[in-house]
Design a protein around this motif. Structure first.
Motif, PDB file in Angstrom:
ATOM      1  N   VAL A  69       1.027  -1.157  -0.046  1.00  0.00           N
ATOM      2  CA  VAL A  69       0.037  -0.074  -0.028  1.00  0.00           C
ATOM      3  C   VAL A  69       0.841   1.130   0.039  1.00  0.00           C
ATOM      4  O   VAL A  69       0.515   2.254  -0.832  1.00  0.00           O
ATOM      5  N   LEU A  70       2.067   1.328   0.794  1.00  0.00           N
ATOM      6  CA  LEU A  70       2.763   2.399   0.823  1.00  0.00           C
ATOM      7  C   LEU A  70       3.532   2.611  -0.585  1.00  0.00           C
ATOM      8  O   LEU A  70       3.809   3.698  -0.860  1.00  0.00           O
ATOM      9  N   LEU A  71       3.960   1.653  -1.300  1.00  0.00           N
ATOM     10  CA  LEU A  71       4.482   1.489  -2.601  1.00  0.00           C
ATOM     11  C   LEU A  71       3.465   2.122  -3.346  1.00  0.00           C
ATOM     12  O   LEU A  71       3.814   3.053  -4.321  1.00  0.00           O
ATOM     13  N   ASN A  72       2.264   1.807  -3.446  1.00  0.00           N
ATOM     14  CA  ASN A  72       1.330   2.347  -4.482  1.00  0.00           C
ATOM     15  C   ASN A  72       1.233   3.932  -4.112  1.00  0.00           C
ATOM     16  O   ASN A  72       0.652   4.499  -5.065  1.00  0.00           O
ATOM     17  N   ASN A  73       0.940   4.157  -2.755  1.00  0.00           N
ATOM     18  CA  ASN A  73       1.128   5.664  -2.544  1.00  0.00           C
ATOM     19  C   ASN A  73       2.469   6.315  -2.877  1.00  0.00           C
ATOM     20  O   ASN A  73       2.262   7.604  -3.413  1.00  0.00           O
ATOM     21  N   ALA A  74       3.636   6.002  -2.892  1.00  0.00           N
ATOM     22  CA  ALA A  74       4.725   6.501  -3.548  1.00  0.00           C
ATOM     23  C   ALA A  74       4.588   6.410  -5.196  1.00  0.00           C
ATOM     24  O   ALA A  74       5.227   7.493  -5.673  1.00  0.00           O
ATOM     25  N   GLU A  75       4.114   5.447  -5.679  1.00  0.00           N
ATOM     26  CA  GLU A  75       3.860   5.571  -7.222  1.00  0.00           C
ATOM     27  C   GLU A  75       3.045   6.578  -7.627  1.00  0.00           C
ATOM     28  O   GLU A  75       3.231   6.836  -8.789  1.00  0.00           O
ATOM     29  N   LYS A  76       2.048   7.108  -6.718  1.00  0.00           N
ATOM     30  CA  LYS A  76       1.101   7.849  -7.222  1.00  0.00           C
ATOM     31  C   LYS A  76       2.031   9.337  -7.457  1.00  0.00           C
ATOM     32  O   LYS A  76       1.475  10.269  -8.254  1.00  0.00           O
ATOM     33  N   LEU A  77       3.023   9.490  -6.714  1.00  0.00           N
ATOM     34  CA  LEU A  77       3.714  10.673  -7.359  1.00  0.00           C
ATOM     35  C   LEU A  77       4.460  10.880  -8.453  1.00  0.00           C
ATOM     36  O   LEU A  77       4.703  12.095  -8.846  1.00  0.00           O
ATOM     37  N   ASN A  78       4.548   9.782  -9.065  1.00  0.00           N
ATOM     38  CA  ASN A  78       4.941   9.553 -10.483  1.00  0.00           C
ATOM     39  C   ASN A  78       3.679   9.776 -11.580  1.00  0.00           C
ATOM     40  O   ASN A  78       4.211  10.314 -12.520  1.00  0.00           O
ATOM     41  N   ASP A  79       2.762   8.991 -10.995  1.00  0.00           N
ATOM     42  CA  ASP A  79       1.727   8.936 -12.015  1.00  0.00           C
ATOM     43  C   ASP A  79       0.839  10.426 -12.024  1.00  0.00           C
ATOM     44  O   ASP A  79       0.227  10.454 -13.004  1.00  0.00           O
ATOM     45  N   PHE A  80       0.775  11.239 -10.935  1.00  0.00           N
ATOM     46  CA  PHE A  80       0.015  12.253 -10.852  1.00  0.00           C
ATOM     47  C   PHE A  80       1.003  13.593 -10.831  1.00  0.00           C
ATOM     48  O   PHE A  80       1.227  13.696  -9.427  1.00  0.00           O
ATOM     49  N   PRO A  81       1.557  14.113 -11.658  1.00  0.00           N
ATOM     50  CA  PRO A  81       2.534  15.275 -11.464  1.00  0.00           C
ATOM     51  C   PRO A  81       1.698  16.493 -11.325  1.00  0.00           C
ATOM     52  O   PRO A  81       0.535  16.489 -11.215  1.00  0.00           O
ATOM     53  N   VAL A  82       2.463  17.601 -11.208  1.00  0.00           N
ATOM     54  CA  VAL A  82       1.967  18.695 -11.116  1.00  0.00           C
ATOM     55  C   VAL A  82       0.804  19.101 -11.894  1.00  0.00           C
ATOM     56  O   VAL A  82       1.028  18.840 -13.203  1.00  0.00           O
TER      57      VAL A  82
END
Length: 283
Positions: A235-248
Motif C-alpha cells: 500500500v505504501l508503495l502504491n502511495n509512493a507511485e502516485k507521485l509519479n503517476d500524478f505530476p503537477v
C-alpha cells in the motif's frame, strides 16, 4: 538439484551511484555553495545572461540619437506605470513559484517517508519470519532452504518496488542472486507489468507452505501480523507511485512557465528604460 544445494549470498549487480546529491557544509557552512555538482546556477545563468545582454542592447538602442523621437518611451510616465505593473506581475509570479516549490518539496519529502516506511514494514515481516522458524533439529535443513528463499524474495521485492517508482535513467538495483529459482518463473516475471504484486504473492505462498510444513512454529494469529506488514508495504508503495503517476497539474505548470517567459521579456524591457546606464540595466 538447485534446491538441494545451499545457496550462497552475493550481490549480482555492481553498486550504483547514489541518486541523492551528497554534500558537506564545511566548517563555516558556506563552502558547499560554490559546488557545481547538482547546482542550479549553470541553468540559471543560461537564462539570466541572455536577458542581461538583451536589456543592455535595448538600453543603448533607446539612448542613441537616431531614436530621439522614441524618447518618450523611456519617460517617467512609462517608467512609473511600467514599474507598478511589473511589480504586481512579479509579486503574483513569485507567489506561484513559492507555492509550486513548497508543493515540490512536500511531494519529495512524502516520497522519502513512504519508501522508508515501506522498507520498515517489509523488514519487520522478514525478521518475524526469521524469528518464527522452528528450532527442531530434524527441520533445520528445511529452515535453511526457507530462509534462503525468503531473503531472496524479499530482496527482489524491495528492488522491484524501487524500480517501480524510480525515474533514474538506469533502474538497476542491488539484490541477492536467484540461482535457486525456476528460470521459467523468472522469465515470466520479466514480462509482467505488476512485478511487485507477483513477488508479494510468491512471498505469501512461501510463508503459507512453511507454516503448513511446521517450518514456522507460531500461532496463526501472530503469523497474521506478517501478512499485515507485507500488505502495508505494498500500500505504501502504491502511495509512493502516485507521485509519479500524478505530476503537477498541466494548467498550473503551463501558466507558471508562460509567466516566467513573459517575465524574462518584461525584465529586459523595463530595466533597459528605467536604468541610467547599460551596466545597471544588465545587472
Amino acid at each position: 538439484s538447485a534446491r538441494d544445494r545451499a545457496p550462497i549470498f552475493h550481490v549480482c549487480l555492481p553498486p550504483t551511484r547514489p541518486a541523492m546529491i551528497q554534500y558537506r557544509q564545511g566548517k563555516w557552512g558556506f563552502r558547499f555553495a560554490f559546488s557545481l555538482k547538482g547546482s542550479v546556477f549553470p541553468k540559471a545563468l543560461a537564462l539570466a545572461v541572455p536577458c542581461a545582454l538583451t536589456s543592455t542592447v535595448l538600453h543603448y538602442i533607446f539612448s542613441i540619437k537616431a531614436f530621439e523621437k522614441l524618447a518618450h518611451v523611456a519617460d517617467p510616465g512609462i517608467g512609473q506605470t511600467g514599474a507598478s505593473v511589473f511589480g504586481g506581475f512579479s509579486f503574483i509570479l513569485g507567489f506561484l513559484i513559492v507555492f509550486r516549490s513548497q508543493q515540490a518539496y512536500s511531494r519529495w519529502w512524502e516520497g522519502c517517508t513512504l519508501l522508508q516506511q515501506l522498507r520498515g514494514e517489509w523488514w519487520n515481516a522478514f525478521s518475524c519470519c526469521m524469528a518464527f522458524c522452528s528450532t527442531a533439529q530434524e527441520k533445520q535443513q528445511e529452515v535453511v532452504h526457507f530462509r534462503h528463499r525468503l531473503v531472496r524474495l524479499i530482496s527482489m521485492l524491495h528492488g522491484a518496488g524501487l524500480s517501480q517508482v524510480s525515474e533514474m535513467g538506469s533502474n538497476s538495483f542491488e539484490f541477492i542472486d536467484l540461482d535457486a529459482f525456476d528460470p521459467k518463473s523468472l522469465a515470466a516475471l520479466e514480462t509482467c507489468d505488476y512485478k511487485c504484486e507477483v513477488i508479494l504473492l510468491w512471498v505469501q505462498r512461501l510463508i503459507v507452505e512453511a507454516h503448513e510444513a511446521n517450518v514456522l512454529k507460531v500461532a496463526p494469529p501472530i503469523l497474521s501480523r506478517v501478512y499485515n506488514q507485507l500488505g502495508n508495504g505494498i500500500v505504501l508503495l502504491n502511495n509512493a507511485e502516485k507521485l509519479n503517476d500524478f505530476p503537477v497539474p498541466f494548467p498550473i505548470a503551463q501558466v507558471i512557465t508562460f509567466m516566467l517567459a513573459l517575465h524574462w521579456m518584461l525584465t529586459a524591457f523595463v530595466l533597459s528604460t528605467a536604468c541610467d546606464t547599460g551596466f545597471w540595466a544588465a545587472f
